[in-house]
Design a protein around this motif. Structure first.
Motif, PDB file in Angstrom:
ATOM      1  N   ALA A  41      38.672  49.623  39.472  1.00  0.00           N
ATOM      2  CA  ALA A  41      39.403  48.727  38.573  1.00  0.00           C
ATOM      3  C   ALA A  41      40.526  48.007  39.304  1.00  0.00           C
ATOM      4  O   ALA A  41      40.744  46.798  39.107  1.00  0.00           O
ATOM      5  CB  ALA A  41      39.959  49.516  37.388  1.00  0.00           C
ATOM      6  N   ARG A  42      41.252  48.713  40.169  1.00  0.00           N
ATOM      7  CA  ARG A  42      42.347  48.088  40.920  1.00  0.00           C
ATOM      8  C   ARG A  42      41.823  47.008  41.860  1.00  0.00           C
ATOM      9  O   ARG A  42      42.445  45.953  42.038  1.00  0.00           O
ATOM     10  CB  ARG A  42      43.111  49.160  41.690  1.00  0.00           C
ATOM     11  N   ILE A  43      40.662  47.271  42.461  1.00  0.00           N
ATOM     12  CA  ILE A  43      40.064  46.281  43.356  1.00  0.00           C
ATOM     13  C   ILE A  43      39.646  45.043  42.580  1.00  0.00           C
ATOM     14  O   ILE A  43      39.918  43.897  42.992  1.00  0.00           O
ATOM     15  CB  ILE A  43      38.855  46.889  44.087  1.00  0.00           C
ATOM     16  N   VAL A  44      38.972  45.240  41.462  1.00  0.00           N
ATOM     17  CA  VAL A  44      38.513  44.097  40.657  1.00  0.00           C
ATOM     18  C   VAL A  44      39.709  43.289  40.158  1.00  0.00           C
ATOM     19  O   VAL A  44      39.693  42.043  40.173  1.00  0.00           O
ATOM     20  CB  VAL A  44      37.637  44.583  39.486  1.00  0.00           C
ATOM     21  N   ASP A  45      40.772  43.962  39.738  1.00  0.00           N
ATOM     22  CA  ASP A  45      41.971  43.255  39.274  1.00  0.00           C
ATOM     23  C   ASP A  45      42.611  42.451  40.400  1.00  0.00           C
ATOM     24  O   ASP A  45      42.973  41.277  40.225  1.00  0.00           O
ATOM     25  CB  ASP A  45      42.989  44.247  38.713  1.00  0.00           C
ATOM     26  N   ALA A  46      42.755  43.076  41.572  1.00  0.00           N
ATOM     27  CA  ALA A  46      43.485  42.436  42.673  1.00  0.00           C
ATOM     28  C   ALA A  46      42.664  41.387  43.404  1.00  0.00           C
ATOM     29  O   ALA A  46      43.194  40.332  43.784  1.00  0.00           O
ATOM     30  CB  ALA A  46      43.959  43.509  43.655  1.00  0.00           C
ATOM     31  N   ALA A  47      41.385  41.649  43.640  1.00  0.00           N
ATOM     32  CA  ALA A  47      40.580  40.762  44.478  1.00  0.00           C
ATOM     33  C   ALA A  47      39.730  39.783  43.680  1.00  0.00           C
ATOM     34  O   ALA A  47      39.325  38.744  44.207  1.00  0.00           O
ATOM     35  CB  ALA A  47      39.672  41.599  45.392  1.00  0.00           C
ATOM     36  N   TRP A  48      39.427  40.101  42.410  1.00  0.00           N
ATOM     37  CA  TRP A  48      38.558  39.226  41.619  1.00  0.00           C
ATOM     38  C   TRP A  48      39.209  38.760  40.315  1.00  0.00           C
ATOM     39  O   TRP A  48      38.549  38.178  39.471  1.00  0.00           O
ATOM     40  CB  TRP A  48      37.236  39.932  41.314  1.00  0.00           C
ATOM     41  N   GLY A  49      40.495  39.017  40.149  1.00  0.00           N
ATOM     42  CA  GLY A  49      41.192  38.509  38.975  1.00  0.00           C
ATOM     43  C   GLY A  49      40.823  39.187  37.676  1.00  0.00           C
ATOM     44  O   GLY A  49      40.959  38.602  36.596  1.00  0.00           O
ATOM     45  N   GLY A  50      40.342  40.423  37.759  1.00  0.00           N
ATOM     46  CA  GLY A  50      40.001  41.171  36.560  1.00  0.00           C
ATOM     47  C   GLY A  50      38.537  41.045  36.188  1.00  0.00           C
ATOM     48  O   GLY A  50      37.811  40.204  36.729  1.00  0.00           O
ATOM     49  N   PRO A  51      38.084  41.873  35.249  1.00  0.00           N
ATOM     50  CA  PRO A  51      36.669  41.865  34.873  1.00  0.00           C
ATOM     51  C   PRO A  51      36.320  40.691  33.978  1.00  0.00           C
ATOM     52  O   PRO A  51      37.184  40.122  33.300  1.00  0.00           O
ATOM     53  CB  PRO A  51      36.526  43.185  34.121  1.00  0.00           C
ATOM     54  N   ARG A  52      35.060  40.329  33.973  1.00  0.00           N
ATOM     55  CA  ARG A  52      34.534  39.289  33.078  1.00  0.00           C
ATOM     56  C   ARG A  52      33.026  39.431  33.026  1.00  0.00           C
ATOM     57  O   ARG A  52      32.450  40.289  33.678  1.00  0.00           O
ATOM     58  CB  ARG A  52      34.927  37.900  33.583  1.00  0.00           C
ATOM     59  N   ILE A  53      32.402  38.599  32.245  1.00  0.00           N
ATOM     60  CA  ILE A  53      30.943  38.553  32.207  1.00  0.00           C
ATOM     61  C   ILE A  53      30.484  37.633  33.338  1.00  0.00           C
ATOM     62  O   ILE A  53      30.872  36.454  33.390  1.00  0.00           O
ATOM     63  CB  ILE A  53      30.438  38.037  30.854  1.00  0.00           C
ATOM     64  N   TYR A  54      29.675  38.143  34.237  1.00  0.00           N
ATOM     65  CA  TYR A  54      29.225  37.386  35.407  1.00  0.00           C
ATOM     66  C   TYR A  54      27.944  36.628  35.069  1.00  0.00           C
ATOM     67  O   TYR A  54      27.039  37.164  34.424  1.00  0.00           O
ATOM     68  CB  TYR A  54      29.054  38.325  36.600  1.00  0.00           C
TER      69      TYR A  54
END
Length: 354
Positions: A41-54
């Motif tokens: 979760a920390r990686i997705v928040d920091a490197a990808w701007g948080g979760p979303r539907i891809y």
């Protein structure tokens, strides 16, 4: 979605249909791991701007494979096994947490992948390894490979002793007892070459009815000037062994195996796929363009290994050829990536988990 992809023959789906089925599963896994693995979760928040539907498989966040050497990432409260990479002495191995659900998925995927080659009947099994690689709770990639292929085997015989020396009489006895019918031989490529090919003379073993499954160790063989083509030719000349299947896989995504098919290319089965990225920009490469290989898979639920950027270079050389009923992407792996090509991406993502 996983059930539907698993039920079809492993290379039967055209690429567009395959991606349409993979994407919802990858979205579900990305959300699941975001909710259950704090580091992910920390990686997705920091490197990808948080979760979303891809909207495409290329958009799903990936983890560099080296991160699994630095952290034991887990998304499960019921771990049953830790797999370790078989890295060379002095290297820090990856540690992959497996729970019963993921183990079952991996097992079913392995069976689906190799059933077209090995059939439904269990075959006499010769492992070019030692039985010492089989450990109950803390196992290397080599051990996991042997254990996985034992699902296809009966009356397993191990060719090597605890010191990794070939038991010549045991191998001769196995071939003598089973050589008149199809039988399965499995081993890591370097061991097959050094412990089988180099230990027996021309004509000493008749492996006409053998089916060899092998993988890994190519770097050591390349140092000996042994290519895939020369490996196959040598085994055929010495043992009359012609049914030889190389596969590409790695412990950080165990169960996702790309088996060698027509023209020596590797084919991802339905429940997994490959993306090739340009080093530096990390944009998807064009077909035929060499770059860094990323693998996505619906198998891992006990750890966030559903989208992994490897340390291998490769290229997508064909799509939906239909040769021997194989559709989807056909891939060539060219070797390891220079560390400098991965450093920027890996450092950013690893720092996000710190």
């Amino acid at each position: 979605m996983f059930e539907r992809l698993l039920a079809a023959p492993p290379y039967s789906l055209r690429q567009a249909e395959k991606e349409a089925l993979l994407l919802p599963g990858l979205n579900e896994l990305a959300q699941f791991h975001y909710e259950t693995c704090r580091d992910y979760a920390r990686i997705v928040d920091a490197a990808w701007g948080g979760p979303r539907i891809y909207r495409a498989i290329e958009e799903v966040p990936f983890l560099p494979v080296g991160l699994f050497k630095k952290r034991e990432l887990s998304s499960t409260a019921t771990p049953s096994l830790v797999l370790r990479s078989s890295g060379t002495t002095g290297q820090t191995p990856s540690r992959i947490v497996v729970d019963p659900e993921t183990a079952t998925r991996q097992s079913r995927a392995l069976i689906a992948t190799f059933r077209p080659i090995l059939g439904d009947r269990r075959l006499p099994f010769l492992a070019i390894d030692t039985k010492d690689v089989l450990q109950p709770t803390d196992m290397t990639a080599r051990g996991a490979g042997v254990l996985g292929m034992m699902k296809f085997g009966a009356r397993a015989t191990f060719a090597l002793d605890s010191a990794l020396e070939t038991d010549l009489e045991r191998v001769r006895s196995f071939v003598g007892a089973n050589g008149s019918q199809p039988f399965l031989v499995f081993g890591f490529t370097y061991l097959v070459w050094t412990k089988l090919y180099e230990r027996f003379r021309d004509g000493e073993l008749d492996l006409t009815n053998a089916i060899l499954i092998h993988s890994g160790g190519w770097k050591n063989l390349e140092a000996r000037k042994v290519s895939n083509a020369s490996f196959r030719a040598a085994l055929r000349a010495r043992f009359n062994l012609s049914r030889i299947y190389n596969f590409y896989g790695f412990v950080e995504q165990i169960g996702s195996m790309f088996v060698e098919g027509p023209g020596g290319l590797l084919y991802p089965p339905n429940f997994t796929d490959v993306i090739v990225r340009r080093p530096g920009s990390w944009e998807p490469a064009e077909p035929g363009e060499e770059g860094v290989v990323q693998v996505v898979s619906l198998l891992p639920r006990s750890y966030p290994g559903h989208s992994v950027l490897t340390e291998d270079r490769g290229a997508i050389l064909a799509v939906d050829t239909g040769i021997e009923n194989r559709f989807g992407k056909a891939v060539a792996i060219a070797g390891r990536v220079a560390k400098t090509e991965l450093r920027g991406c890996s450092d950013v993502i690893a720092a996000s988990a710190a």
